[in-house]
Design a protein around this motif. Structure first.
Motif, PDB file in Angstrom:
ATOM      1  N   ALA A  53       0.828  -1.209   0.000  1.00  0.00           N
ATOM      2  CA  ALA A  53       0.000   0.000   0.000  1.00  0.00           C
ATOM      3  C   ALA A  53       0.863   1.261   0.000  1.00  0.00           C
ATOM      4  CB  ALA A  53      -0.946   0.000   1.197  1.00  0.00           C
ATOM      5  N   VAL A  54       1.865   1.298   0.867  1.00  0.00           N
ATOM      6  CA  VAL A  54       2.720   2.489   0.922  1.00  0.00           C
ATOM      7  C   VAL A  54       3.549   2.595  -0.356  1.00  0.00           C
ATOM      8  CG1 VAL A  54       4.552   3.693   2.186  1.00  0.00           C
ATOM      9  CG2 VAL A  54       2.734   2.523   3.443  1.00  0.00           C
ATOM     10  N   HIS A  55       4.063   1.475  -0.828  1.00  0.00           N
ATOM     11  CA  HIS A  55       4.824   1.493  -2.083  1.00  0.00           C
ATOM     12  C   HIS A  55       3.971   2.073  -3.211  1.00  0.00           C
ATOM     13  CE1 HIS A  55       6.425  -0.069  -5.873  1.00  0.00           C
ATOM     14  NE2 HIS A  55       7.603   0.037  -5.282  1.00  0.00           N
ATOM     15  N   ASP A  56       2.724   1.644  -3.312  1.00  0.00           N
ATOM     16  CA  ASP A  56       1.845   2.111  -4.380  1.00  0.00           C
ATOM     17  C   ASP A  56       1.557   3.612  -4.286  1.00  0.00           C
ATOM     18  OD1 ASP A  56       1.791  -0.494  -5.284  1.00  0.00           O
ATOM     19  OD2 ASP A  56      -0.258  -0.898  -4.594  1.00  0.00           O
ATOM     20  N   VAL A  57       1.569   4.161  -3.076  1.00  0.00           N
ATOM     21  CA  VAL A  57       1.342   5.597  -2.906  1.00  0.00           C
ATOM     22  C   VAL A  57       2.599   6.384  -3.254  1.00  0.00           C
ATOM     23  CG1 VAL A  57       0.833   7.420  -1.237  1.00  0.00           C
ATOM     24  CG2 VAL A  57      -0.453   5.292  -1.161  1.00  0.00           C
ATOM     25  N   VAL A  58       3.765   5.853  -2.881  1.00  0.00           N
ATOM     26  CA  VAL A  58       5.021   6.576  -3.101  1.00  0.00           C
ATOM     27  C   VAL A  58       5.503   6.439  -4.546  1.00  0.00           C
ATOM     28  CG1 VAL A  58       7.440   6.808  -2.365  1.00  0.00           C
ATOM     29  CG2 VAL A  58       5.667   6.336  -0.668  1.00  0.00           C
ATOM     30  N   ALA A  59       5.266   5.312  -5.182  1.00  0.00           N
ATOM     31  CA  ALA A  59       5.812   5.028  -6.511  1.00  0.00           C
ATOM     32  C   ALA A  59       5.546   6.121  -7.554  1.00  0.00           C
ATOM     33  CB  ALA A  59       5.306   3.678  -7.013  1.00  0.00           C
ATOM     34  N   PRO A  60       4.350   6.695  -7.617  1.00  0.00           N
ATOM     35  CA  PRO A  60       4.137   7.747  -8.619  1.00  0.00           C
ATOM     36  C   PRO A  60       5.021   8.980  -8.425  1.00  0.00           C
ATOM     37  CG  PRO A  60       2.035   6.913  -7.833  1.00  0.00           C
ATOM     38  CD  PRO A  60       3.102   6.326  -6.945  1.00  0.00           C
ATOM     39  N   ARG A  61       5.622   9.106  -7.258  1.00  0.00           N
ATOM     40  CA  ARG A  61       6.516  10.240  -6.985  1.00  0.00           C
ATOM     41  C   ARG A  61       7.910  10.016  -7.573  1.00  0.00           C
ATOM     42  NH1 ARG A  61       4.273  13.549  -3.010  1.00  0.00           N
ATOM     43  NH2 ARG A  61       2.361  12.688  -2.142  1.00  0.00           N
ATOM     44  N   GLY A  62       8.171   8.814  -8.086  1.00  0.00           N
ATOM     45  CA  GLY A  62       9.433   8.540  -8.764  1.00  0.00           C
ATOM     46  C   GLY A  62      10.379   7.657  -7.963  1.00  0.00           C
ATOM     47  N   GLU A  63      11.380   7.175  -8.664  1.00  0.00           N
ATOM     48  CA  GLU A  63      12.368   6.258  -8.080  1.00  0.00           C
ATOM     49  C   GLU A  63      13.141   6.911  -6.933  1.00  0.00           C
ATOM     50  OE1 GLU A  63      13.818   2.604  -7.525  1.00  0.00           O
ATOM     51  OE2 GLU A  63      12.365   3.093  -9.098  1.00  0.00           O
ATOM     52  N   ALA A  64      13.461   8.196  -7.062  1.00  0.00           N
ATOM     53  CA  ALA A  64      14.201   8.876  -5.992  1.00  0.00           C
ATOM     54  C   ALA A  64      13.394   8.879  -4.691  1.00  0.00           C
ATOM     55  CB  ALA A  64      14.549  10.304  -6.402  1.00  0.00           C
ATOM     56  N   ALA A  65      12.109   9.170  -4.780  1.00  0.00           N
ATOM     57  CA  ALA A  65      11.261   9.172  -3.574  1.00  0.00           C
ATOM     58  C   ALA A  65      11.174   7.777  -2.978  1.00  0.00           C
ATOM     59  CB  ALA A  65       9.872   9.703  -3.899  1.00  0.00           C
TER      60      ALA A  65
END
Length: 189
Positions: A160-172
């Motif tokens: 769930a957290v990965h799916d929320v952060v992923a659109p912010r890019g690889e650096a995030a």
């Protein structure tokens, strides 16, 4: 204290959301002095807080600016978060406390302790809210394992957290899931 020289010691955690730690505990002069001492020793302080006392933690962070302070479990927003999300009027004190903590550059927030509740949308809104406050450099993913198994098991929480952060890019993703924790806890790569 003999444990101060223990290999691998990165900091101290104090659970401040129990009856044994009444409101204001972290604002007592001896407590503040000890937190300042942690900073002098290059050790971090992990704090588990009641949501209505996040302003106390901000005051502590302001009094000990050289100490790295980690807010555990997103400040424990509780069931109102699960039912209504971060926009809930029941979470006004939590939101205000988090906003004040966001103004303290020595504070980072652990993304843990949030149950998925009925759907991932609530978590997405909450994590987005925390990104707005702390940014990608002051958020750390945490499992809260094995306690998380009482609500959302580890894998669904990670996903769930990965799916929320992923659109912010690889650096995030790299910061939230690895680099920020390595920096805050002084873990060599």
């Amino acid at each position: 204290a003999p444990w101060l020289g223990a290999p691998g010691l990165k900091g101290i955690r104090h659970v401040l959301h129990t009856p044994a730690s009444p409101a204001g505990t972290c604002l007592k002069p001896d407590f503040i002095a000890n937190i300042k001492r942690l900073g002098e020793l290059d050790l971090a302080f992990d704090a588990c807080m009641r949501p209505g006392e996040l302003g106390d933690l901000a005051a502590l962070a302001e009094a000990a600016p050289e100490t790295r302070i980690i807010l555990d479990h997103c400040g424990n927003p509780g069931s109102a978060f699960l039912g209504e999300g971060p926009e809930s009027s029941k979470l006004a004190a939590w939101c205000a406390g988090l906003s004040r903590l966001g103004d303290c550059p020595n504070v980072v927030c652990k993304l843990s302790g949030l149950d998925l509740g009925p759907n991932r949308e609530t978590v997405r809104r909450g994590v987005d809210f925390l990104f707005d406050i702390f940014g990608e450099d002051r958020l750390i993913w945490a499992s809260n394992s094995p306690v998380c198994e009482l609500g959302t098991p580890l894998r669904p929480w990670l996903d769930a957290v990965h799916d929320v952060v992923a659109p912010r890019g690889e650096a995030a993703l790299t910061k939230v899931f690895a680099l920020n924790a390595a920096r805050v806890y002084r873990i060599a790569g």
